[in-house]
Design a protein around this motif. Structure first.
Motif, PDB file in Angstrom:
ATOM      1  N   TYR A  16       2.911   2.285  -9.779  1.00  0.00           N
ATOM      2  CA  TYR A  16       1.675   2.394  -9.013  1.00  0.00           C
ATOM      3  C   TYR A  16       0.595   1.592  -9.724  1.00  0.00           C
ATOM      4  O   TYR A  16       0.536   1.568 -10.958  1.00  0.00           O
ATOM      5  CB  TYR A  16       1.249   3.850  -8.876  1.00  0.00           C
ATOM      6  N   GLY A  48      -5.515   6.621  -2.185  1.00  0.00           N
ATOM      7  CA  GLY A  48      -6.429   5.889  -3.049  1.00  0.00           C
ATOM      8  C   GLY A  48      -5.863   5.743  -4.445  1.00  0.00           C
ATOM      9  O   GLY A  48      -4.926   6.460  -4.832  1.00  0.00           O
ATOM     10  N   ASP A  49      -6.443   4.828  -5.216  1.00  0.00           N
ATOM     11  CA  ASP A  49      -5.929   4.574  -6.565  1.00  0.00           C
ATOM     12  C   ASP A  49      -6.104   5.763  -7.501  1.00  0.00           C
ATOM     13  O   ASP A  49      -5.548   5.791  -8.586  1.00  0.00           O
ATOM     14  CB  ASP A  49      -6.512   3.294  -7.161  1.00  0.00           C
ATOM     15  N   SER A  61     -10.566   2.915  -3.617  1.00  0.00           N
ATOM     16  CA  SER A  61      -9.767   1.706  -3.416  1.00  0.00           C
ATOM     17  C   SER A  61      -8.313   2.108  -3.199  1.00  0.00           C
ATOM     18  O   SER A  61      -7.888   3.168  -3.651  1.00  0.00           O
ATOM     19  CB  SER A  61      -9.865   0.799  -4.650  1.00  0.00           C
ATOM     20  N   PRO A  62      -7.522   1.254  -2.554  1.00  0.00           N
ATOM     21  CA  PRO A  62      -6.149   1.627  -2.237  1.00  0.00           C
ATOM     22  C   PRO A  62      -5.241   1.695  -3.466  1.00  0.00           C
ATOM     23  O   PRO A  62      -5.427   0.965  -4.441  1.00  0.00           O
ATOM     24  CB  PRO A  62      -5.690   0.517  -1.291  1.00  0.00           C
ATOM     25  N   ALA A  65       1.447   5.204   1.104  1.00  0.00           N
ATOM     26  CA  ALA A  65       1.092   6.216   2.094  1.00  0.00           C
ATOM     27  C   ALA A  65       1.969   7.448   1.882  1.00  0.00           C
ATOM     28  O   ALA A  65       3.041   7.365   1.292  1.00  0.00           O
ATOM     29  CB  ALA A  65       1.294   5.673   3.508  1.00  0.00           C
ATOM     30  N   LEU A  98      -3.235   7.317   3.896  1.00  0.00           N
ATOM     31  CA  LEU A  98      -3.350   6.154   3.015  1.00  0.00           C
ATOM     32  C   LEU A  98      -3.969   6.634   1.711  1.00  0.00           C
ATOM     33  O   LEU A  98      -5.066   7.199   1.705  1.00  0.00           O
ATOM     34  CB  LEU A  98      -4.218   5.083   3.662  1.00  0.00           C
ATOM     35  N   LEU A 152      -1.618   0.864  -4.829  1.00  0.00           N
ATOM     36  CA  LEU A 152      -0.577  -0.118  -4.539  1.00  0.00           C
ATOM     37  C   LEU A 152       0.685   0.209  -5.320  1.00  0.00           C
ATOM     38  O   LEU A 152       0.623   0.849  -6.370  1.00  0.00           O
ATOM     39  CB  LEU A 152      -1.039  -1.525  -4.921  1.00  0.00           C
ATOM     40  N   GLY A 201       0.836  -1.189   0.000  1.00  0.00           N
ATOM     41  CA  GLY A 201       0.000   0.000   0.000  1.00  0.00           C
ATOM     42  C   GLY A 201       0.871   1.239   0.000  1.00  0.00           C
ATOM     43  O   GLY A 201       2.019   1.216   0.454  1.00  0.00           O
ATOM     44  N   THR A 261       6.109   3.146   1.404  1.00  0.00           N
ATOM     45  CA  THR A 261       5.443   1.856   1.244  1.00  0.00           C
ATOM     46  C   THR A 261       5.797   0.935   2.407  1.00  0.00           C
ATOM     47  O   THR A 261       5.443  -0.236   2.399  1.00  0.00           O
ATOM     48  CB  THR A 261       5.819   1.182  -0.088  1.00  0.00           C
ATOM     49  N   VAL A 284      -7.823  11.702   0.825  1.00  0.00           N
ATOM     50  CA  VAL A 284      -7.164  10.404   0.992  1.00  0.00           C
ATOM     51  C   VAL A 284      -8.163   9.373   1.527  1.00  0.00           C
ATOM     52  O   VAL A 284      -9.232   9.727   2.012  1.00  0.00           O
ATOM     53  CB  VAL A 284      -5.933  10.518   1.924  1.00  0.00           C
ATOM     54  N   LEU A 285      -7.821   8.095   1.428  1.00  0.00           N
ATOM     55  CA  LEU A 285      -8.699   7.042   1.943  1.00  0.00           C
ATOM     56  C   LEU A 285      -8.828   7.120   3.456  1.00  0.00           C
ATOM     57  O   LEU A 285      -9.898   6.875   4.011  1.00  0.00           O
ATOM     58  CB  LEU A 285      -8.172   5.659   1.571  1.00  0.00           C
TER      59      LEU A 285
END
Length: 169
Positions: A164, A84-85, A155-156, A30, A82, A158, A28, A46, A121-122
């Motif tokens: 990414y 998001g995509d 969604s996160p 951040a 955190l 990654l 994930g 990460t 952000v998430l």
């Protein structure tokens, strides 16, 4: 029947071996922020890990050569965001050396303890730094979560194989 690893193809431990192995590990993304003497600082990470629920503790790694390290080395509080995509550009901005990370289009406000809190952000957390542990050319920062908001939409984001990515469902 289980496959056996090809031990003959193994390599001695080097920085390149570690980087190559961890490119295969999805993580994930951040952004860590702090208030510095000359303004806000932040970096893409990460290495974020949940450490304990009671008390609520997390950790992240930061290189001692990072432009954010001087502020983080003295900060009482940090922000953890955190991503998001939909925030690949934000992640890239905070990963880029020499970038004005808090200039437009980055949207943020000053949160508790002067910590920069990013918009959209998430989830975000404001944490009190509980310790800094030497680890090679990095420091592992332990931080106690004080408050936050986990209700962001999406969604996160990654990081995998040097790029990414979004979850595919």
């Amino acid at each position: 029947m289980t496959a056996t690893p090809d031990v003959a193809a193994s390599r001695l431990a080097t920085a390149d071996l570690l980087r190559s192995a961890f490119r295969r590990h999805a993580a994930g993304v951040a952004v860590i922020t702090a208030r510095g003497d000359t303004g806000p600082v932040g970096f893409t990470a990460t290495s974020l890990t949940s450490v304990s629920a009671e008390p609520p503790l997390l950790s992240f790694g930061i290189g001692t050569g990072s432009s954010s390290w001087p502020a983080v080395s003295e900060a009482e509080y940090v922000g953890v965001h955190l991503l998001g995509d939909h925030q690949e550009d934000l992640a890239a901005t905070f990963a880029r050396s020499g970038a004005d990370r808090f200039a437009a289009p980055t949207a943020w406000c000053e949160g508790p303890g002067g910590v920069p809190v990013l918009d959209g952000v998430l989830a975000w957390l404001v944490c009190r730094v509980a310790g800094r542990v030497p680890a090679g050319d990095h420091r592992i920062v332990l931080a106690e979560v004080l408050l936050g908001d986990p209700t962001g939409a999406g969604s996160p984001l990654l990081y995998h194989q040097g790029r990414y990515n979004a979850l595919r469902g």
